[in-house]
Design an enzyme around this catalytic site. Sequence first.
Site, PDB file in Angstrom:
ATOM      1  N   LYS A 203       0.797  -1.225   0.000  1.00  0.00           N
ATOM      2  CA  LYS A 203       0.000   0.000   0.000  1.00  0.00           C
ATOM      3  C   LYS A 203       0.833   1.281   0.000  1.00  0.00           C
ATOM      4  O   LYS A 203       0.415   2.301  -0.531  1.00  0.00           O
ATOM      5  CB  LYS A 203      -0.936   0.002   1.217  1.00  0.00           C
ATOM      6  CG  LYS A 203      -2.061  -1.036   1.121  1.00  0.00           C
ATOM      7  CD  LYS A 203      -3.091  -0.638   0.084  1.00  0.00           C
ATOM      8  CE  LYS A 203      -4.264  -1.599   0.022  1.00  0.00           C
ATOM      9  NZ  LYS A 203      -5.145  -1.312  -1.129  1.00  0.00           N
TER      10      LYS A 203
ATOM     11  N   GLU B 267      -9.759   7.028   2.637  1.00  0.00           N
ATOM     12  CA  GLU B 267     -10.667   6.037   3.223  1.00  0.00           C
ATOM     13  C   GLU B 267      -9.830   4.830   3.571  1.00  0.00           C
ATOM     14  O   GLU B 267      -8.746   4.630   3.038  1.00  0.00           O
ATOM     15  CB  GLU B 267     -11.723   5.627   2.201  1.00  0.00           C
ATOM     16  CG  GLU B 267     -11.350   4.427   1.321  1.00  0.00           C
ATOM     17  CD  GLU B 267     -10.217   4.715   0.333  1.00  0.00           C
ATOM     18  OE1 GLU B 267      -9.904   5.898   0.092  1.00  0.00           O
ATOM     19  OE2 GLU B 267      -9.627   3.746  -0.202  1.00  0.00           O
TER      20      GLU B 267
ATOM     21  N   SER C 278       1.551  -9.652  -1.216  1.00  0.00           N
ATOM     22  CA  SER C 278       1.152  -8.241  -1.169  1.00  0.00           C
ATOM     23  C   SER C 278       1.283  -7.633   0.223  1.00  0.00           C
ATOM     24  O   SER C 278       1.469  -6.435   0.358  1.00  0.00           O
ATOM     25  CB  SER C 278      -0.281  -8.088  -1.678  1.00  0.00           C
ATOM     26  OG  SER C 278      -1.159  -8.902  -0.925  1.00  0.00           O
TER      27      SER C 278
END
Lengths: 299, 299, 412, 412
Positions: free
Chosen positions: C83, C105, C382
């Site tokens: 991220k 968000e 990930s």
Amino acid sequence: MGENAALKDAFADEPAFVPYLAAGDPSYEASLEYVEALERGGADVIELGLPFSEPIAEGPTIQEAVVRSLQGGMTPERFFEFVEDLDVDVPLVCMTYYNLIYQYGDEEGPRPFVEKAASLGLSGFVVPDLPAEEAGPLRAACDEFGLDLVFIVAPTTAGDRLERIMNQVSGYVYVQARLGVTGAKDDVSDQTGASLSRLREWDVPKAVGFGIKSGEHAREVVAAGADGVIVGSALVDIVAEGHEDDTPVAETAGRLESKARELKEGALAGASDGDAAAADAEEAGGDPDDESLAESEPT
Amino acid sequence: MGENAALKDAFADEPAFVPYLAAGDPSYEASLEYVEALERGGADVIELGLPFSEPIAEGPTIQEAVVRSLQGGMTPERFFEFVEDLDVDVPLVCMTYYNLIYQYGDEEGPRPFVEKAASLGLSGFVVPDLPAEEAGPLRAACDEFGLDLVFIVAPTTAGDRLERIMNQVSGYVYVQARLGVTGAKDDVSDQTGASLSRLREWDVPKAVGFGIKSGEHAREVVAAGADGVIVGSALVDIVAEGHEDDTPVAETAGRLESKARELKEGALAGASDGDAAAADAEEAGGDPDDESLAESEPT
Amino acid sequence: VKFGEYGGQYVPEALMPAIEELTDAYERYVLENEDGFMDEFRERLRDFGGRPTPLQYAEHLSERYDSEVYLKREDLLHGGAHKLNNALGQVLLAKYMGKERIVAETGAGQHGTATAMAAAHLGLPCEIYMGKRDINRQRPNVFRMKLNGSEVNPVTTGRGTLKEAISETMRDWATNVEDTHYVIGSVVGPAPFPAMVRDFQAVISEEAREQAIEQTGGVPDTVVACAGGGSNTMGTFANFVDDDGSDGGTRTDLVAVEAGGSSLSVDEEAGVAPNSASLSTGDEGVLHGARTKLLQDRDGQILESHSVSSGLDYAGVGPELAYLVDEGRVRAANVDDDAALAAFHRLSRLEGVIPALETAHAFAWADENRDELGEITVINVSGRGDKDLESVVQETEERDVEGAVDMGEVFH
Amino acid sequence: VKFGEYGGQYVPEALMPAIEELTDAYERYVLENEDGFMDEFRERLRDFGGRPTPLQYAEHLSERYDSEVYLKREDLLHGGAHKLNNALGQVLLAKYMGKERIVAETGAGQHGTATAMAAAHLGLPCEIYMGKRDINRQRPNVFRMKLNGSEVNPVTTGRGTLKEAISETMRDWATNVEDTHYVIGSVVGPAPFPAMVRDFQAVISEEAREQAIEQTGGVPDTVVACAGGGSNTMGTFANFVDDDGSDGGTRTDLVAVEAGGSSLSVDEEAGVAPNSASLSTGDEGVLHGARTKLLQDRDGQILESHSVSSGLDYAGVGPELAYLVDEGRVRAANVDDDAALAAFHRLSRLEGVIPALETAHAFAWADENRDELGEITVINVSGRGDKDLESVVQETEERDVEGAVDMGEVFH
């Protein structure tokens, strides 16, 4: 190398029974009774534990004894008082960890502790976390004051290491019957015979410990060639049980005395077996020391 | 560009009052009553919300109306039934999000939805998540069926974007009084005057919405040059309150009707103020459209 | 701004000027490296983020699958997931654009924590919208955001999860658009977000492709990534898309693994899809600013999605991914919750890498489809699974998970 | 095998042969790279561990302290702390030695998780001893170890913390010494452990020194690391020890920051030192196989140490560190629990890096002693703080921590 004849003498005539208890377990007064009961039961030498907060070589039984003793206020000073108060005639060996020896007194190093021990008539030391490589200063202090320094020989000890240890040991050598910590199992390892065999050439009494819990164990070990048996956890168990059940001290002392007697008698019986086996082997032209412990058991 | 005269006509004579309610909030039957009450109170056009599950442009008040309506079983089909069942004469504009328009019917795209809306006499659409860039297919369908497509002009809209929107808009332009979502604040922004000023050159009715909650607000907005006022949250609040307090439907309808009357009368009063201010300004040789809203308030 | 029919800019008019401004900034700073933006971005990714992340040979999986399996270790990026690539890029871009405030968000909290870290690093105030229910399920991530100095704003509308948080953040942006940048957390939303987020995440496949060539002598035969919104997926695929065999070379098989949840069927009455497999089962529609594949009922109302992994729990998917699936360049697959849990345990035990539950979906697919793996397989890790420990323990106790250890016994 | 008077091999005889075998293996494989051991170690550290870790310029701290502050980001290593450097090295060495089983102790669980990861990665069975009390305080780390396939053995003796776990692991090793390697978690224990663990951890300062020279043009003036057992400390200092100004160059000031806990005073009656500052306040003695500085009472009984950070909560310290402090090459410092907590919040908020509570001690010292920082300061971020979130929230609520955010409000 300085030496205290008392220890060696204790092994001279017959297999020696060497019991261990932690001084002050579970209380100062009770512990005095217990140690004295061991002598009545037939102890030839007594290993008296001065408890250290990090007993890395001990199994759960003795760890708990250490905790009880420390909680009862045992310290090196109290330990020495304990020795003074103790009414026994057999030689006493102090079993403790190196940091307590090292810290005692004003100067750094083991000398003050040894001096004090000598002044009270202690015969020697067993220090489980002090291998031969680090033992120089303690060995020197023992020499100075005429005390013995007992070393442990493990099943893994061999070659140069064995030489190094056997060249420093005095009093008796503590033959560790198996890998692990004290009291871990309740059978007698067949490594014992092999260990004793490796030590044959040295003229020092060989006392076997780790896992001896019964007269029968003691008998097997002596039959396999040991000069003595060291028993700790089996005796500490009796102290622990008495403590937990609030058994009167005299009663626990009585149990210790009879357990001691059982072990001493086992050792004596083992000596007869050993003699007989040696005689058998001699008849057959074999070497009894090469036989495994299991094979040397009476059939 | 196809056009439905009804909408433009509603702004022709006097400032229009354009209320919003979500169809089916809080129930189908009550909602019919409420919408009809708005007409009685003076509505010139009614924006009828077809609720979408993700109302990204709405504030909390209308979000909750959407939830109530959806929980009451509102769907596009029910919405069309609602329109049929509704007994009002003023033009109706369907306010909804693009996905519902896009998904309706068998083929992809907005045509079936528009066709259906046209068949029921709806006059046009406001689609808050459909900017001019993406409006081509819906615009084409509206043209085909003679419906209006109302666009929103935000305070941030300027330059090329404004051109693009104004070239596609029909019916009226929805002038967003401030940044943010519906119903967020209860004062009237002084951005309104500037927004109206930017739109002066286009000959399409300008209806101002976002934050108009009282007759006084409506008056100010119209005085600043708006051709109409759009009011949603202030009316939805009345529905919500009635729902929470279990007020009889007729009573809530009555409150809606009088709120509508207050707003319509405010708008009418604003028109007089505006005329007066324009006259004053003309006297002073100034340009009323350059004045801020605050300055154009009656003193 | 479109990928075939997908993408676009379906947002309130108030946001359009900001989106035009962002498009301009994206083109200048990101695509043209104006003022050295991309250089600074790459430098900060390296020094702050810890890039490059390794491409690790996975010995035990390779034996198991008879394929050379390599793990792209995005779990080692600062924050514990891919991220940050995107969050750092966008916050830096906001700074270049002169914005003074960041909003974002978050669902499970991974994007929120990444954004909060980036905002602290770059000295911008930041507010994160998070569903009330997610806040209570993801306490550690809430702590992390707050420790990094961000405000966390609870969203109480709807079910209180990601979908509502996105809507609420759009509302904030629509209100404060002049000084605020909205850091969208995936390759979703109105253009230019899907392309821009892909470009920030593309560093994954840029590195992985180079590393694979260096370590194995060629591009991989199979590349697998999990897919929720699709940011790690697009990041992992981006530089392999052109390895389509058209030049006679290897055609890299790109597999996007979605959350099959508990079932692929839909309960329209309840408005619930017990999965998050929008690529596999969704229909075209418009959500959160873009036309893409969605989980929706026949009217177009958005369904509540579900996955054991909250990071995949979203009813939409990036429009470019929808396009690449339609074009046949990317394969959409899915595995169910049970398979993902088993894969979580398997990777942890066999390789000493505890993956995020999201990530575990990619590994579950590889396990179920080992015959489809080529000679060289790259799977994107990930994120790391630390955040999922409690829920894995709970879910494992409730199910009969293949190969799972009994987690509770030691506490008894 | 000694560092001045410190070090040595104070262990039961049964272990000595294994220690001799280990010494031999250390000399051959580690020091002489026999069979390419070090090459494989470095490669696995890179691919599995994520090395090199960055040396990051910390903009906001630099402003605050008027010194160029750089963070050595060991928090980015796989597992979230520097611990893997050592665990991977030792487990690999065990494999080279033909050992078939790994045991390790763990306190807070960081070394245990690192060892469990390394053992899974290298395919060796592993058992971890952990105090019962620590098990209950550190559930997530217990989960991680078990997920990686390790057994976790609760230690119920004593207070049930690190000290007891070390003793218990030594007992296991003494029992199973022939096929088992004991992966000690810090630069403590009998020789060759202190030197060997230092060598495995020295990659930190090897990289940091090169990175500092590359990024700033020279070696740093000040290098700061927290110190518990001292493995991150020695790893961070090792390659700077020779930068002592003797060649006319920079003399790098090496600062080892211990946990001052709640007080530096000792309650001998209770056997408790409410700190873990053995370098600052301890006396020479023998513990866990080595002569070093210890927290002990006047008789030589080991005191219960304390720190808000469980990873520093140990009554001993590495013998080489004790030696370097005596020699004047390393400076022993300490900060209290409150200062560490404030530093935890400060670094999180200012730089977007949430440090381990252990690490926070180093930053607290820098903050309290900013006048002593040279032009270039390197601070080792030994680990990340994810593991500490719950306890920081709790401790922060109980104290008045400078600059802390109210963590609870969002849940109300």
